[in-house]
Design a protein around this motif. Structure first.
Motif, PDB file in Angstrom:
ATOM      1  N   GLY A  80       0.791  -1.224   0.000  1.00 40.39           N
ATOM      2  CA  GLY A  80       0.000   0.000   0.000  1.00 40.39           C
ATOM      3  C   GLY A  80       0.821   1.270   0.000  1.00 40.39           C
ATOM      4  N   GLY A  81       2.151   1.160  -0.046  1.00 42.81           N
ATOM      5  CA  GLY A  81       2.989   2.340  -0.069  1.00 42.81           C
ATOM      6  C   GLY A  81       3.249   2.915   1.317  1.00 42.81           C
ATOM      7  N   LYS A  82       3.932   4.062   1.327  1.00 46.74           N
ATOM      8  CA  LYS A  82       4.405   4.630   2.594  1.00 46.74           C
ATOM      9  C   LYS A  82       3.280   4.958   3.564  1.00 46.74           C
ATOM     10  CE  LYS A  82       8.791   6.537   0.955  1.00 46.74           C
ATOM     11  NZ  LYS A  82       9.612   7.774   0.783  1.00 46.74           N
ATOM     12  N   ALA A  83       2.153   5.460   3.046  1.00 49.36           N
ATOM     13  CA  ALA A  83       1.068   5.863   3.942  1.00 49.36           C
ATOM     14  C   ALA A  83       0.481   4.666   4.677  1.00 49.36           C
ATOM     15  CB  ALA A  83      -0.014   6.593   3.157  1.00 49.36           C
ATOM     16  N   LEU A  84       0.241   3.567   3.952  1.00 49.37           N
ATOM     17  CA  LEU A  84      -0.333   2.394   4.603  1.00 49.37           C
ATOM     18  C   LEU A  84       0.688   1.724   5.523  1.00 49.37           C
ATOM     19  CD1 LEU A  84      -2.945   0.751   4.776  1.00 49.37           C
ATOM     20  CD2 LEU A  84      -2.014  -0.760   3.013  1.00 49.37           C
ATOM     21  N   ILE A  85       1.942   1.711   5.109  1.00 52.72           N
ATOM     22  CA  ILE A  85       2.992   1.163   5.972  1.00 52.72           C
ATOM     23  C   ILE A  85       3.015   1.917   7.294  1.00 52.72           C
ATOM     24  CG2 ILE A  85       5.481   0.900   6.264  1.00 52.72           C
ATOM     25  CD1 ILE A  85       5.656   0.421   3.224  1.00 52.72           C
ATOM     26  N   ALA A  86       2.989   3.238   7.206  1.00 50.98           N
ATOM     27  CA  ALA A  86       3.016   4.052   8.428  1.00 50.98           C
ATOM     28  C   ALA A  86       1.789   3.796   9.285  1.00 50.98           C
ATOM     29  CB  ALA A  86       3.106   5.530   8.053  1.00 50.98           C
ATOM     30  N   ARG A  87       0.638   3.642   8.648  1.00 52.12           N
ATOM     31  CA  ARG A  87      -0.597   3.401   9.403  1.00 52.12           C
ATOM     32  C   ARG A  87      -0.533   2.088  10.161  1.00 52.12           C
ATOM     33  NH1 ARG A  87      -6.607   2.474   6.734  1.00 52.12           N
ATOM     34  NH2 ARG A  87      -7.740   2.177   8.692  1.00 52.12           N
ATOM     35  N   PHE A  88      -0.096   1.011   9.494  1.00 46.15           N
ATOM     36  CA  PHE A  88      -0.038  -0.296  10.148  1.00 46.15           C
ATOM     37  C   PHE A  88       1.021  -0.318  11.238  1.00 46.15           C
ATOM     38  CE2 PHE A  88      -2.949  -2.157   7.218  1.00 46.15           C
ATOM     39  CZ  PHE A  88      -3.318  -3.378   7.746  1.00 46.15           C
ATOM     40  N   GLU A  89       2.138   0.360  11.010  1.00 47.80           N
ATOM     41  CA  GLU A  89       3.203   0.327  12.003  1.00 47.80           C
ATOM     42  C   GLU A  89       2.909   1.233  13.189  1.00 47.80           C
ATOM     43  OE1 GLU A  89       6.826   0.959   9.825  1.00 47.80           O
ATOM     44  OE2 GLU A  89       6.799  -1.086   9.010  1.00 47.80           O
ATOM     45  N   ALA A  90       2.040   2.240  12.983  1.00 44.43           N
ATOM     46  CA  ALA A  90       1.651   3.117  14.088  1.00 44.43           C
ATOM     47  C   ALA A  90       0.509   2.528  14.909  1.00 44.43           C
ATOM     48  CB  ALA A  90       1.245   4.489  13.550  1.00 44.43           C
ATOM     49  N   ASP A  91      -0.386   1.810  14.232  1.00 42.44           N
ATOM     50  CA  ASP A  91      -1.544   1.229  14.918  1.00 42.44           C
ATOM     51  C   ASP A  91      -1.409  -0.289  14.877  1.00 42.44           C
ATOM     52  OD1 ASP A  91      -3.957   0.409  15.915  1.00 42.44           O
ATOM     53  OD2 ASP A  91      -5.205   1.616  14.572  1.00 42.44           O
ATOM     54  N   THR A  92      -0.726  -0.832  15.858  1.00 43.97           N
ATOM     55  CA  THR A  92      -0.445  -2.266  15.870  1.00 43.97           C
ATOM     56  C   THR A  92      -1.660  -3.101  16.234  1.00 43.97           C
ATOM     57  OG1 THR A  92       0.338  -2.087  18.151  1.00 43.97           O
ATOM     58  CG2 THR A  92       1.983  -1.914  16.401  1.00 43.97           C
ATOM     59  N   ASP A  93      -2.788  -2.453  16.485  1.00 44.31           N
ATOM     60  CA  ASP A  93      -4.020  -3.183  16.788  1.00 44.31           C
ATOM     61  C   ASP A  93      -4.756  -3.610  15.520  1.00 44.31           C
ATOM     62  OD1 ASP A  93      -5.745  -4.241  18.801  1.00 44.31           O
ATOM     63  OD2 ASP A  93      -7.203  -2.671  18.328  1.00 44.31           O
ATOM     64  N   VAL A 119      -3.161  -7.670   5.687  1.00 45.28           N
ATOM     65  CA  VAL A 119      -2.979  -8.231   7.026  1.00 45.28           C
ATOM     66  C   VAL A 119      -1.751  -7.614   7.680  1.00 45.28           C
ATOM     67  CG1 VAL A 119      -4.134 -10.401   6.499  1.00 45.28           C
ATOM     68  CG2 VAL A 119      -1.675 -10.182   6.074  1.00 45.28           C
ATOM     69  N   ALA A 120      -1.610  -7.869   8.965  1.00 47.03           N
ATOM     70  CA  ALA A 120      -0.540  -7.257   9.757  1.00 47.03           C
ATOM     71  C   ALA A 120       0.786  -7.983   9.567  1.00 47.03           C
ATOM     72  CB  ALA A 120      -0.935  -7.234  11.228  1.00 47.03           C
ATOM     73  N   ALA A 121       1.256  -7.989   8.338  1.00 49.09           N
ATOM     74  CA  ALA A 121       2.580  -8.513   7.996  1.00 49.09           C
ATOM     75  C   ALA A 121       3.163  -7.573   6.956  1.00 49.09           C
ATOM     76  CB  ALA A 121       2.482  -9.924   7.435  1.00 49.09           C
ATOM     77  N   HIS A 122       4.457  -7.370   6.982  1.00 49.00           N
ATOM     78  CA  HIS A 122       5.069  -6.401   6.069  1.00 49.00           C
ATOM     79  C   HIS A 122       4.961  -6.853   4.616  1.00 49.00           C
ATOM     80  CE1 HIS A 122       7.686  -3.153   4.789  1.00 49.00           C
ATOM     81  NE2 HIS A 122       8.412  -4.030   4.116  1.00 49.00           N
ATOM     82  N   ARG A 123       5.174  -8.140   4.385  1.00 48.20           N
ATOM     83  CA  ARG A 123       5.196  -8.638   3.011  1.00 48.20           C
ATOM     84  C   ARG A 123       4.572 -10.026   2.945  1.00 48.20           C
ATOM     85  NH1 ARG A 123      10.815  -7.395   1.936  1.00 48.20           N
ATOM     86  NH2 ARG A 123      10.403  -8.026  -0.187  1.00 48.20           N
TER      87      ARG A 123
END
Length: 307
Positions: free
Chosen positions: A149-162, A197-201
């Motif tokens: 999803g690019g930088k924005a989605l990466i930041a969202r998932f990594e900021a909100d670990t829930d 899902v909550a996995a990087h790749r």
């Protein structure tokens, strides 16, 4: 002879992973721009026109604008955006489907989307072989790591670990659907149900088939055999006959540029579930771009790939 490459959008996830795969390769010299110059259109235009190969890792509109900045007929382009995947004059960059000779001779190559790589890898050969009808209303379920999803989605998932699971594209219109329909030769656009899902790749793509309602479709065994023959000899695409009780995507997944296909048939022959597992940043993006680059440059298609 060393050939020059310019990655436009080199600081994005896809661009960074392409550069990693090219690192240390004597066949290529990477043209780089510093922070200030990479945002300067004049500097970008110079790099776009000086390079033997350009790889675009940009949003769709920016990719179209970059192509318009190329003023020669010598520079060869691989576009990792979705801007040109069904555009006239562009070769679809899935060598296993369109043929390596088509990629080798192309000046303009559109890199496939990550989800379509799994869907087309499964469905297109079976439609071509007559084992699946081209006029069926297919459904495609897929899950991906959030890096797609690019930088924005990466930041969202990594900021909100829930966040554990994100379904999206719920009313249709996903930008991947046109290439899925066109390159599989389908009458109807597939119903596409993507999720993150909550996995990087990592990525799993599934196509369920109600064979009991598809009298013209082949059996699970026939599909498995056809896929095996279609990809025979490929170092990148594997068709495996095992049918595990579960398929897992792990958060610890390492980068990989392969595509693994399976056919799960019900014991009574009434249903089949086609499944593809890949790395959304590998064969789904950066690995595919490097594979296409290798073929265009007349090199071993697996050079620099993680197999």
């Amino acid at each position: 002879m060393t050939q020059t490459i310019f990655i436009d959008g080199a600081v994005g996830t896809t661009g960074l992973e392409i550069a990693e795969r090219l690192a240390g390769r004597a066949e290529f010299n990477l043209i780089t721009l510093d922070e200030a110059r990479r945002k300067d259109d004049a500097a970008r235009a110079e790099a776009l026109n000086d390079a033997d190969y350009v790889i675009l890792c940009l949003p769709d509109d920016a990719a179209k604008a970059a192509v318009a900045m190329i003023r020669n007929d010598r520079t060869r382009v691989i576009d990792a955006s979705s801007a040109h995947r069904v555009a006239p004059g562009w070769t679809y960059g899935f060598p296993e489907l369109v043929g390596r000779d088509a990629i080798a001779g192309a000046r303009l190559v559109s890199n496939p989307g990550c989800y379509p790589t799994g869907f087309l890898g499964l469905v297109a050969p079976l439609v071509k072989a007559g084992l699946l009808p081209g006029d069926w209303p297919y459904v495609c379920h897929a899950i991906s790591g959030y890096s797609g999803g690019g930088k924005a989605l990466i930041a969202r998932f990594e900021a909100d670990t829930d966040i554990a699971y994100r379904a999206y594209g719920l009313v249709g219109g996903h930008k991947h659907v046109p290439e899925m329909q066109a390159h599989a030769g389908l009458t109807h656009a597939p119903i596409f149900a993507p999720a993150v899902v909550a996995a990087h790749r990592g990525m799993l793509v599934e196509v369920p088939l109600p064979l009991a309602a598809m009298p013209s479709a082949g059996s699970a065994a026939a599909m498995l055999e056809a896929l095996g023959q279609f990809y025979e000899g490929s170092a990148i695409v594997s068709v495996v006959a095992d049918r595990p009780d579960e398929l897992l995507l792990r958060a610890s997944m390492e980068p990989v540029d392969t595509l693994t296909l399976r056919v799960f048939g019900a014991a009574d022959g009434s249903q089949v579930r086609l499944a593809a597992v890949l790395d959304n940043l590998g064969k789904g993006a950066s690995g595919a771009a490097v594979q296409n680059l290798n073929i265009m440059a007349g090199l071993d298609e697996t050079a620099g790939l993680r197999l």
